[in-house]
Design an enzyme around this catalytic site. Sequence first.
Site, PDB file in Angstrom:
ATOM      1  N   HIS A  33       0.820  -1.220   0.000  1.00 62.00           N
ATOM      2  CA  HIS A  33       0.000   0.000   0.000  1.00 62.00           C
ATOM      3  C   HIS A  33       0.851   1.265   0.000  1.00 62.00           C
ATOM      4  O   HIS A  33       0.354   2.349   0.291  1.00 62.00           O
ATOM      5  CB  HIS A  33      -0.960   0.017   1.191  1.00 62.00           C
ATOM      6  N   ARG A  74      -0.822  18.246   3.026  1.00 59.46           N
ATOM      7  CA  ARG A  74       0.614  18.527   3.018  1.00 59.46           C
ATOM      8  C   ARG A  74       1.135  18.369   1.606  1.00 59.46           C
ATOM      9  O   ARG A  74       0.394  17.995   0.686  1.00 59.46           O
ATOM     10  CB  ARG A  74       1.344  17.539   3.926  1.00 59.46           C
TER      11      ARG A  74
END
Length: 664
Positions: free
Chosen positions: A235, A292
């Site tokens: 992942h 971010r």
Amino acid sequence: MFTKILIANRGEIACRVAATARRMGIKTVAVYSEADANARHVAVCDEAVLIGPAAAKESYLRADKIIEVALATGAQAIHPGYGFLSENSEFAEACARHDIAFIGPPASAIEAMGSKSAAKSLMEKAHVPLVPGYHGDNQDPDFLQAEADRIGYPVLLKASAGGGGKGMRVIESSKDFKDGLASCKREAINSFGDDKVLAEKYLQRPRHIEIQVFADTHGNCVYLFERDCSVQRRHQKVLEEAPAPGMTAERRAAMGEAAVAAAKAVGYVGAGTVEFIANQDGSFYFMEMNTRLQVEHPVTEMITGTDLVEWQLRVAAGEKLPLQQSELQIHGHAIEARVYAENPEKGFLPSIGTLRHLRTPEAVSFTLGGAAEPAAFRIDSGVREGDTISPFYDPMIAKMIVWGKDRQEALARMAQALAQYQIVGLHSNIGFLSRLVTGQAFSGADLDTGLIERNQASLFPALQPATLGTLACAAVALLRSEQSSGSDPWQSSHGWRMNSQLRRNLEWTEEQQAHSVSVTYLAQGWRIRSAQQEVEVRLVQASGNDIVLALGEQTVRATVVRDGEFFHVFSQGQHSVLQYQDALAHAGETEAEGGRLTAPMPGKIVAVLVKSQQEVKKGDALLIMEAMKMEHTISAPHDGVIDEVLYAVGDQVSEGAQLLAFAQ
């Protein structure tokens, strides 16, 4: 504009932020842990301050210490990079209380999007399509299992406060749910301090497509198009590219506008990424928003001709966005490859060690059609030759980014760059990346998040025996090192013997394969024979580790790096590792004692799943270790009976430490 900023991060992102700040005439302050005292990011900043021990929770996650350093050094703003405190709303609020600009979104936006559950609820109200699942607060294991049964397997469990692939598990059946949930929660609490999870349907053959958004304090918000991040392992992203192959203008606009709407809904400011999971038919669902800068931001910079860190600094200083939506265009194609210290052949197990030899391709810029174009190749890294990859932080070595006028050219440049990348001292994924980039699935844009699993045979081929050319390169490097040492006059390179020729047998191993090489010294070189093949070899040129050999009528160029008894041969984009079997050096050695299971890396024991006298089958899970912020299951190498478990939960172990013993 700011005159001094503090960079509250480490590694390549700290170096990346410092580079833009330097170009803009802004001074930088680095913070570092004891493990990073000699790190590259410390060297490239104008000032550097020690903030604590190696463990991130005692250094890079200490918001109070970081703010204290900012105040003491006169930094007007803090850039958090990604990871660590970058999505911590309390840290953003603390910066505001101390009149320090946080180079990121307001705390309220971080809080709104920081919880995957809350973000999905917000998107649901905004009528953004969501993957079927449970995103609520009830964390009772029986309730969550019932919800998973309702959703239907396979189910994906995700840490609500997570990111970067940590705290994620794919559960294939109801009987596996409880074990998977416990592991997911352990990793979540260790990585994020919050063990809350959500469950959602695990889609088959989905693509991972994200939209880069940017907003200022003047009400402007734009999207800088998309990135395809479908190629992942555990992942975590491995390759990223922009734009996404096969993306239509209509779909791009729909996803971009949805991402901007999401950002505006939370009063977003600065750089952010809205992530979608997309089906092969073009339908897409909201996954999460990362508040971010992303690791893969360079591919967006390359296709748009922007510097997103500069945008961050300008927006944080109160300026308007440098460009409006109508001024943004896609130019060419960019691909990023993440170079990790890991062993893909062993389940991408992180690798610890020192970069004893590091050679990277040089960045290339060029001019096309009379106009300046983006750099054809760029490398973002936080390490240098001689640096150590420790068990305390993420094992990324570098990011390699290439640009081409189209995807085909970008693919060719990436393959060329990977062929020139050399690492000795630890395992890396460079060979794996080369096979991935040149493989039919990726090069043909047959993309989905299961690409690596679907192409195991081509991505993890059986080891091919070393060629005669490779063996000749290793043999010549050995002979040269013996000659330069001057320790044995009988090993002189000309091999003169009265009334005869000197002949030697050199024994090598390559993983489990043995190679016997016969070397006959000639007046102008050697005759080398292996596996019924023979060739006359002459050294044409040598400079340090680089050699050019004439093998019969063929010319071979190689870099051969000796690391103890191991000879690393880099030639024609291939990296071969040959171990020299010195009979004298190994005299008296015996085989290692059987019945042992050793730690493949340094780490902490987080679970012991067996006990003394327990029977186990090959492949059974025995222990779970945590290293580099990820959990790794240690499995039984064969059937047997456990004699003794030598470590307990919470114990730190070093690489090679015996973890348990099997009954003999």
